[in-house]
Design an enzyme around this catalytic site. Structure first.
Site, PDB file in Angstrom:
ATOM      1  N   CYS A 112       0.826  -1.204   0.000  1.00 55.45           N
ATOM      2  CA  CYS A 112       0.000   0.000   0.000  1.00 55.45           C
ATOM      3  C   CYS A 112       0.870   1.268   0.000  1.00 55.45           C
ATOM      4  CB  CYS A 112      -0.963  -0.040   1.189  1.00 55.45           C
ATOM      5  SG  CYS A 112      -2.245   1.232   1.186  1.00 55.45           S
ATOM      6  N   GLY A 113       0.602   2.195   0.902  1.00 56.44           N
ATOM      7  CA  GLY A 113       1.324   3.463   0.916  1.00 56.44           C
ATOM      8  C   GLY A 113       2.814   3.311   1.094  1.00 56.44           C
TER       9      GLY A 113
END
Length: 207
Positions: A112-113
């Site tokens: 993800c991030g």
């Protein structure tokens, strides 16, 4: 790495840590059931400091060690869960440590991030990788589009990357890299948690 130094899996913790994204991996690593070498690995959290952090789900986590204490030689892997800090200076120390791990050929797993933080640092440019979407990484100005793979999770050498919506696939890549399970056991584990097939449970119970 020595046998002793390769037994701790470090999970980075920071405010806005996405609770669900590393949970399948850490639970499987820390639970001896079905493992090739039960108890080989332990999971430890690592923070920028020893101050408690607050996850996205509101959980309070107290880091076991600090980044300043962490070296690639003393770790089997660094796991970087998703977060909202990745484009800010607060995340740079984690990216710097990831760079050291990759240079030392010690695995780094980002989802993800966290993949955004690595992308901004150029650490995805020369390795096959995935993320939430190619457009997400391109919005950060990275130069690795030629190596982007639209897959749930990707392993390229010491780097593992995953999409936010694929914590089970991300965990499968981590467990394979660390050789936590025999391949057939990992297949059964994924059958249960990834394919939602109860046959996987009975296969695991027979191990």
């Amino acid at each position: 790495m020595t046998e002793n130094s390769a037994t701790t899996v470090h999970v980075a913790v920071y405010d806005t840590y996405a609770d669900w994204e590393a949970g399948f991996a850490t639970a499987a690593i820390n639970r001896p059931d079905w493992q090739r070498k039960p108890g080989r690995y332990v999971v430890r959290t690592v923070g920028a400091s020893l101050d408690p952090i607050r996850t996205t789900g509101g959980m309070r986590v107290l880091p076991d060690v600090t980044l300043d204490e962490l070296t690639p030689a003393e770790s089997a892997m660094l796991i970087l869960p998703g977060n909202d800090l990745f484009p800010t200076p607060a995340y740079q120390p984690f990216v710097a440590r990831a760079r050291e791990f990759l240079a030392a050929d010690v695995p780094v797993a980002a989802i993800c991030g966290a993949t955004g933080g690595l992308a901004m640092a150029g650490l995805l440019d020369d390795r096959a990788h995935t993320s939430n979407a190619l457009e997400f990484l391109q919005s950060l100005g990275y130069g690795g589009a030629a190596n982007y793979r639209d897959e749930l999770a990707v392993t390229d050498g010491p780097l593992i990357t995953g999409k936010a919506q694929a914590p089970v696939e991300f965990a499968r890549e981590i467990l394979a890299k660390l050789e936590v399970y025999e391949p057939a056991v990992l297949d059964s584990w994924y059958k249960l948690y990834g394919s939602k097939d109860p046959a996987g449970f009975y296969e695991l119970m027979s191990v």
